[in-house]
Structures are given as C-alpha cells and as structure tokens.
Design an enzyme around this catalytic site. Structure first.
Site, PDB file in Angstrom:
ATOM      1  N   LYS A 195       0.798  -1.240   0.000  1.00  0.00           N
ATOM      2  CA  LYS A 195       0.000   0.000   0.000  1.00  0.00           C
ATOM      3  C   LYS A 195       0.827   1.285   0.000  1.00  0.00           C
ATOM      4  CE  LYS A 195      -4.011  -1.666   2.553  1.00  0.00           C
ATOM      5  NZ  LYS A 195      -4.891  -1.468   3.689  1.00  0.00           N
ATOM      6  N   ASP A 229      -9.756   3.215   2.747  1.00  0.00           N
ATOM      7  CA  ASP A 229      -9.740   2.602   4.093  1.00  0.00           C
ATOM      8  C   ASP A 229     -10.239   3.591   5.152  1.00  0.00           C
ATOM      9  OD1 ASP A 229      -8.772   0.080   3.433  1.00  0.00           O
ATOM     10  OD2 ASP A 229      -6.684   0.706   3.570  1.00  0.00           O
TER      11      ASP A 229
END
Ligand code: ATR
Length: 279
Positions: A71, A107
């Site tokens: 990520k 997220d």
C-alpha cells in the site's frame, strides 16, 4: 456482449482475501460485466510491483485494490494521488482513467462509515489506536478528520512518533499522543471511549491478543478490531461489558467506495455484505 472489465487485488499473500468474493457477487447481482481477480505480487525483486502496476495498464484493467505489503510503496508509482491518500501515505485503490494511474485511499472513509453504521460518531471521542502500520495510518487520519483525538501505542515506538509527525501536517499535534506498547500505557490510556486494534495480533493465532487482560474494559467503551473475525480481544471486550466490533463492516465499506470509483455506480453495500456470507 461487451468486453469483460477487469479489476483485482494486489498483495502478498493475497489468496485469503475476501474481496474477490464480495465484489464478484455484487457485479453478478447487478448484472455488471466486471470480474475481480487475485493479483499476487511478491515483494522481491523490488521492481516487481512496478512491473505489475504497469502490467495492469497494459492489460486494460479498470483498476485494482492494493493490500499488505504494497500500500505504501505503490503510492510513488501513481500518476495522480488523491489528497486523502497523500496525507495517509498509502493507496488501497487504483483507478486507471485515460491511461493514467490514479491512487485513492478508501480505508479511512470505510472505517468511518462503519463506525457511523454502528451509531458511533467520532467527533470529540478519545481513541486509543494499537499499532502504527499502514492500516493505523488510515484509521488515525479518518478519526482526526472527523474530530476525534488519538493516542497511538506501537511496539516500535519510533514508528508511532513518525506517524504523529506525518499526521501533524494535516491536524493539530495537540490531538495526537504516542506511547509505548506496554501494560503501563494500556492502563493509563485504557479508559478511552474507543480502542482500535490495527495490529496483526490475532490474525493467524486466534488466541493471541494485543491487550493486557489484567486491564478490563468497561461498559460504554467500544473495542474495534480491524481483523474481520471474532478475536480474543473482542471476546475479552464483550466479557468486560464493552461493545465489540470486528472489521467486516470496514471491509465492506472500503470495498463499496472502490466499487463506486471503478464503475461510477452507487455501491450495493447490503449486497456486498451478503456476498461475504455466500459459500
Ligand atoms: P497493516 O498495513 O495491516 O497495518 P503493517 O503495516 O505491517 O500492516 O503493520 C502491522 C502493525 O502490527 C504494526 O504496528 C506492527 O508493529 P511494529 O511497527 O512494531 O512492527 C504491529 N505488530 C505486528 N505484530 C506485532 C506483535 N507481535 N506485537 C506488537 N505489535 C505487532
């Protein structure tokens, strides 16, 4: 029939991910000609992740999700990065638009959506975050953006301090504290309104817990574990009378936001939840 559109999830390991099941169920139910595939990409050699991302472009993918451990590294490979992903320092959703790689982070809003779904408004809350890795960055950013104050406990304290420094570029440093990941800090900060576990403790070993069980939670507190199953931490929280929430809702909401970015359609949140339950 039109050409099938492809999306997927880049990670290592990635075959345990529930995202393909959730998205493919939603695509099928809505009659959208998309397919979501596993995209395992190892960490070595280092150049592999770049090759993989360029490969997505070459293969005509609409986009992809990105999970552990890529990520953070993938952010630098994007042509454009959303303000939110830049502030968090991580990309979990890629959208390939007009040949350009656009990085997003769903997220943080996914976590906040799930809190709100559970009737928890982060504004004014005192939150204790366990961990300072990629997930913690998104959770901390979302909470600060929605008016909470946070304390971060991490085994490697320097990483918590580094995270505070990064977040202080977007929010007042007075709202962010760091402490050691030990019983003394848990006792001191354990009365927080909301405790969020972002560490991987409990992921593989269901009996392992990040919390010192000599320190009970109490009624009125909320314990949220990003791991999307019942963990020892959540069992202990329930036994103490606290509200226990696992990461399934966050998984659905971060996925729903990615779904909308790729398809331009309103995401079917309830259908995506159902998709996780079908065998
Ligand atoms: P993610 O993207 O899921 O957050 P990560 O970036 O690898 O994954 O972060 C994992 C987090 O779990 C880190 O905060 C890590 O602590 P360190 O920074 O000290 O490595 C934490 N973690 C993992 N195993 C742990 C353990 N056994 N004890 C304490 N913390 C642990």
């Amino acid at each position: 029939m039109s050409q099938e559109k492809l999306v997927g999830i880049i990670g290592w390991p990635v075959t345990h991910s529930l995202s393909p099941k959730m998205h493919n169920y939603a695509f099928k139910t809505l009659g959208l000609n998309y397919r979501y595939v596993f995209l395992p990409v190892d960490t070595a050699p280092e150049s592999l992740i770049k090759d993989a991302v360029l490969g997505l472009k070459a293969l005509g993918f609409v986009g992809a999700n990105v999970t552990v451990p890529h990520k953070e590294a993938i952010l630098g490979l994007m042509d454009q990065v959303s303000d939110e992903a830049l502030a968090i320092g991580a990309v979990n959703t890629i959208f390939i638009k007009d040949g350009k790689l656009c990085g997003h982070n769903t997220d943080a809003p996914g976590f906040i959506c799930d809190l709100l779904d559970h009737g928890i408004d982060p504004r004014g809350l005192n939150v204790l975050i366990l961990g300072a890795g990629g997930s913690a960055r998104a959770v901390a950013y979302g909470l600060l953006k929605h008016g909470a104050q946070i304390t971060i406990l991490n085994r490697t304290e320097s990483k918590a301090i580094e995270l505070k420094k990064a977040l202080s570029e977007s929010f007042s440093a007075d709202l962010i504290k760091c402490a050691a990941f030990d019983s003394e800090s848990m006792r001191k900060h354990g009365q927080a309104d909301l405790i969020v576990n972002t560490t991987s403790i409990g992921l593989l070993d269901q009996k392992a817990t990040p919390w010192d069980e000599k320190i009970p939670f109490k009624e009125g507190q909320v314990v949220y574990d990003l791991i999307y199953k019942k963990t020892q931490l959540l069992d202990f929280a329930e036994q103490s009378g606290a509200k226990a929430i696992n990461g399934l809702g966050m998984l659905v909401h971060q996925g729903a936001l990615a779904f909308s970015i790729w398809t331009g359609e309103k995401a079917p949140v309830d259908i995506m939840k159902d998709g996780l339950l079908v065998s």
